[in-house]
Motif scaffolding. Sequence first.
Motif, PDB file in Angstrom:
ATOM      1  N   ALA A   1       0.817  -1.215   0.000  1.00  0.00           N
ATOM      2  CA  ALA A   1       0.000   0.000   0.000  1.00  0.00           C
ATOM      3  C   ALA A   1       0.849   1.263   0.000  1.00  0.00           C
ATOM      4  CB  ALA A   1      -0.926  -0.006   1.216  1.00  0.00           C
ATOM      5  N   PHE A   2       2.159   1.111   0.104  1.00  0.00           N
ATOM      6  CA  PHE A   2       3.051   2.257   0.191  1.00  0.00           C
ATOM      7  C   PHE A   2       3.954   2.316  -1.043  1.00  0.00           C
ATOM      8  CE2 PHE A   2       1.790   1.086   4.425  1.00  0.00           C
ATOM      9  CZ  PHE A   2       1.484   2.304   5.014  1.00  0.00           C
ATOM     10  N   ALA A   3       4.440   3.520  -1.332  1.00  0.00           N
ATOM     11  CA  ALA A   3       5.201   3.746  -2.566  1.00  0.00           C
ATOM     12  C   ALA A   3       6.609   3.170  -2.505  1.00  0.00           C
ATOM     13  CB  ALA A   3       5.265   5.245  -2.860  1.00  0.00           C
ATOM     14  N   TYR A   4       7.102   2.881  -1.305  1.00  0.00           N
ATOM     15  CA  TYR A   4       8.468   2.379  -1.140  1.00  0.00           C
ATOM     16  C   TYR A   4       8.439   1.108  -0.294  1.00  0.00           C
ATOM     17  CZ  TYR A   4       9.605   7.218  -2.431  1.00  0.00           C
ATOM     18  OH  TYR A   4       9.698   8.430  -3.074  1.00  0.00           O
ATOM     19  N   PRO A   5       9.418   0.238  -0.456  1.00  0.00           N
ATOM     20  CA  PRO A   5       9.485  -0.960   0.378  1.00  0.00           C
ATOM     21  C   PRO A   5       9.814  -0.604   1.827  1.00  0.00           C
ATOM     22  CG  PRO A   5      11.413  -0.807  -1.044  1.00  0.00           C
ATOM     23  CD  PRO A   5      10.473   0.269  -1.490  1.00  0.00           C
ATOM     24  N   PRO A   6       9.409  -1.436   2.785  1.00  0.00           N
ATOM     25  CA  PRO A   6       9.616  -1.128   4.205  1.00  0.00           C
ATOM     26  C   PRO A   6      11.063  -0.846   4.568  1.00  0.00           C
ATOM     27  CG  PRO A   6       8.087  -2.949   3.979  1.00  0.00           C
ATOM     28  CD  PRO A   6       8.624  -2.671   2.608  1.00  0.00           C
ATOM     29  N   GLU A   7      12.007  -1.607   3.988  1.00  0.00           N
ATOM     30  CA  GLU A   7      13.399  -1.401   4.364  1.00  0.00           C
ATOM     31  C   GLU A   7      13.921  -0.037   3.927  1.00  0.00           C
ATOM     32  OE1 GLU A   7      13.461  -4.515   0.953  1.00  0.00           O
ATOM     33  OE2 GLU A   7      12.099  -3.800   2.522  1.00  0.00           O
ATOM     34  N   VAL A   8      13.276   0.571   2.937  1.00  0.00           N
ATOM     35  CA  VAL A   8      13.624   1.936   2.530  1.00  0.00           C
ATOM     36  C   VAL A   8      12.978   2.944   3.473  1.00  0.00           C
ATOM     37  CG1 VAL A   8      13.356   3.687   0.728  1.00  0.00           C
ATOM     38  CG2 VAL A   8      13.981   1.336   0.115  1.00  0.00           C
ATOM     39  N   MET A   9      11.699   2.739   3.765  1.00  0.00           N
ATOM     40  CA  MET A   9      10.973   3.689   4.611  1.00  0.00           C
ATOM     41  C   MET A   9      11.466   3.688   6.055  1.00  0.00           C
ATOM     42  SD  MET A   9       7.040   3.540   3.235  1.00  0.00           S
ATOM     43  CE  MET A   9       6.931   1.768   3.117  1.00  0.00           C
ATOM     44  N   LEU A  10      12.132   2.625   6.463  1.00  0.00           N
ATOM     45  CA  LEU A  10      12.651   2.559   7.827  1.00  0.00           C
ATOM     46  C   LEU A  10      14.129   2.920   7.891  1.00  0.00           C
ATOM     47  CD1 LEU A  10      10.846  -0.670   9.100  1.00  0.00           C
ATOM     48  CD2 LEU A  10      10.320   1.715   9.661  1.00  0.00           C
ATOM     49  N   SER A  11      14.588   3.695   6.946  1.00  0.00           N
ATOM     50  CA  SER A  11      15.988   4.138   6.929  1.00  0.00           C
ATOM     51  C   SER A  11      16.096   5.573   7.441  1.00  0.00           C
ATOM     52  CB  SER A  11      16.561   4.068   5.517  1.00  0.00           C
ATOM     53  OG  SER A  11      15.954   5.040   4.680  1.00  0.00           O
ATOM     54  N   ARG A  12      17.268   5.910   7.916  1.00  0.00           N
ATOM     55  CA  ARG A  12      17.541   7.275   8.389  1.00  0.00           C
ATOM     56  C   ARG A  12      17.358   8.284   7.253  1.00  0.00           C
ATOM     57  NH1 ARG A  12      18.832  10.300  13.208  1.00  0.00           N
ATOM     58  NH2 ARG A  12      19.761  12.247  12.490  1.00  0.00           N
ATOM     59  N   THR A  13      17.853   7.924   6.085  1.00  0.00           N
ATOM     60  CA  THR A  13      17.753   8.829   4.943  1.00  0.00           C
ATOM     61  C   THR A  13      16.302   9.128   4.617  1.00  0.00           C
ATOM     62  OG1 THR A  13      19.845   8.072   3.989  1.00  0.00           O
ATOM     63  CG2 THR A  13      18.269   9.111   2.486  1.00  0.00           C
ATOM     64  N   PHE A  14      15.469   8.103   4.597  1.00  0.00           N
ATOM     65  CA  PHE A  14      14.060   8.300   4.268  1.00  0.00           C
ATOM     66  C   PHE A  14      13.380   9.146   5.336  1.00  0.00           C
ATOM     67  CE2 PHE A  14       9.578   7.287   3.766  1.00  0.00           C
ATOM     68  CZ  PHE A  14       9.427   7.263   2.382  1.00  0.00           C
ATOM     69  N   PHE A  15      13.704   8.900   6.602  1.00  0.00           N
ATOM     70  CA  PHE A  15      13.115   9.698   7.674  1.00  0.00           C
ATOM     71  C   PHE A  15      13.439  11.182   7.498  1.00  0.00           C
ATOM     72  CE2 PHE A  15      13.487  11.931  11.711  1.00  0.00           C
ATOM     73  CZ  PHE A  15      12.226  11.724  12.263  1.00  0.00           C
ATOM     74  N   MET A  16      14.672  11.475   7.154  1.00  0.00           N
ATOM     75  CA  MET A  16      15.086  12.874   7.021  1.00  0.00           C
ATOM     76  C   MET A  16      14.504  13.533   5.764  1.00  0.00           C
ATOM     77  SD  MET A  16      16.799  13.334   9.766  1.00  0.00           S
ATOM     78  CE  MET A  16      17.489  14.965   9.446  1.00  0.00           C
ATOM     79  N   GLN A  17      14.368  12.771   4.686  1.00  0.00           N
ATOM     80  CA  GLN A  17      13.946  13.355   3.419  1.00  0.00           C
ATOM     81  C   GLN A  17      12.439  13.270   3.178  1.00  0.00           C
ATOM     82  OE1 GLN A  17      16.316  11.425   0.396  1.00  0.00           O
ATOM     83  NE2 GLN A  17      18.208  12.465   1.025  1.00  0.00           N
ATOM     84  N   HIS A  18      11.787  12.286   3.784  1.00  0.00           N
ATOM     85  CA  HIS A  18      10.346  12.064   3.565  1.00  0.00           C
ATOM     86  C   HIS A  18       9.672  11.788   4.906  1.00  0.00           C
ATOM     87  CE1 HIS A  18      11.308  11.610  -0.747  1.00  0.00           C
ATOM     88  NE2 HIS A  18      12.282  10.811  -0.368  1.00  0.00           N
ATOM     89  N   THR A  19       9.790  12.739   5.807  1.00  0.00           N
ATOM     90  CA  THR A  19       9.359  12.505   7.185  1.00  0.00           C
ATOM     91  C   THR A  19       7.870  12.205   7.282  1.00  0.00           C
ATOM     92  OG1 THR A  19      11.056  14.112   7.813  1.00  0.00           O
ATOM     93  CG2 THR A  19       9.553  13.377   9.536  1.00  0.00           C
ATOM     94  N   GLU A  20       7.058  12.895   6.508  1.00  0.00           N
ATOM     95  CA  GLU A  20       5.613  12.663   6.563  1.00  0.00           C
ATOM     96  C   GLU A  20       5.262  11.255   6.093  1.00  0.00           C
ATOM     97  OE1 GLU A  20       1.458  14.524   4.747  1.00  0.00           O
ATOM     98  OE2 GLU A  20       3.235  15.808   4.987  1.00  0.00           O
TER      99      GLU A  20
ATOM    100  N   PHE B   1       7.303   8.700   6.160  1.00  0.00           N
ATOM    101  CA  PHE B   1       7.823   7.802   7.194  1.00  0.00           C
ATOM    102  C   PHE B   1       6.775   7.597   8.280  1.00  0.00           C
ATOM    103  CE2 PHE B   1       9.456   7.443  11.489  1.00  0.00           C
ATOM    104  CZ  PHE B   1      10.257   6.311  11.416  1.00  0.00           C
ATOM    105  N   TYR B   2       6.212   8.693   8.764  1.00  0.00           N
ATOM    106  CA  TYR B   2       5.261   8.588   9.866  1.00  0.00           C
ATOM    107  C   TYR B   2       3.961   7.905   9.442  1.00  0.00           C
ATOM    108  CZ  TYR B   2       7.527  10.683  13.875  1.00  0.00           C
ATOM    109  OH  TYR B   2       8.342  10.889  14.964  1.00  0.00           O
TER     110      TYR B   2
END
Length: 243
Positions: free
Chosen positions: A45-64, A66-67
């Motif tokens: 249901a999400f645009a990225y795989p979980p291992e990407v969305m649970l990365s530091r980089t993803f949190f910083m760049q796509h915080t909304e 991520f949450y």
Amino acid sequence: MNFSELKKIVADSGNIVFFGGAGTSTESDIPDFRSAGGLYGSGGAFAYPPEVMLSRTFFMQHTEQFYEFYRAKMVHPHAKPGAAHLALTELERQGKLRAVITQNIDGLHQKAGSRNVLELHGSVERNTCMECGARFELDYILQAEDAVPKCGACGGTVKPDVVLYEEMLDTDTLLKAQEAVREADILIVGGTSLSVYPAAGLVAEYEGDKLILINKSATPYDARANYLIQDSIGKVLTALISG
């Protein structure tokens, strides 16, 4: 394997350490990562795989984003401790269990009553403002009006105290876990595939001859175990402490 012998070994010890993973909480209806129906198979249901969305980089760049994923898949506020959590609490109450080392972030060991819990990957129950260091409980994240929780004091972004991909484990927690394993009389490993490092490397720190490995599937450390049980972690731990 003589289960009566194993129960006696546990009953006679006063220095047991438990090291567990996602399988400890699947019996509380919290999905693990890699099995059928696990987290990695549920990210469609999400645009990225979980291992990407649970990365530091993803949190910083796509915080909304991520949450959005974090609230939907990583937080389980209504989950209750299962049989494994309760059995470990009883072992601690009896003065036999020295420490619980967990890879889980759900806080269920503490909810069950365990006191000495070393959380290698952090906890959803703790959250910190990245600007001023203010601390917040889980409800603050769940009840935030904005998609990205902000600090009420300074307006900074609040980050869960969980170890994301690309982040290091807390050094102090890891050192305490290593020390506990090295000094343990009995090491019980349960509900973990022992495939995620550096956490899985803790088993190599154990030099004793009472390694009890409980997991439904095979692990890289099966040949190292003195007692190997492929069954439900909750069922086995409950049986080990029963009269």
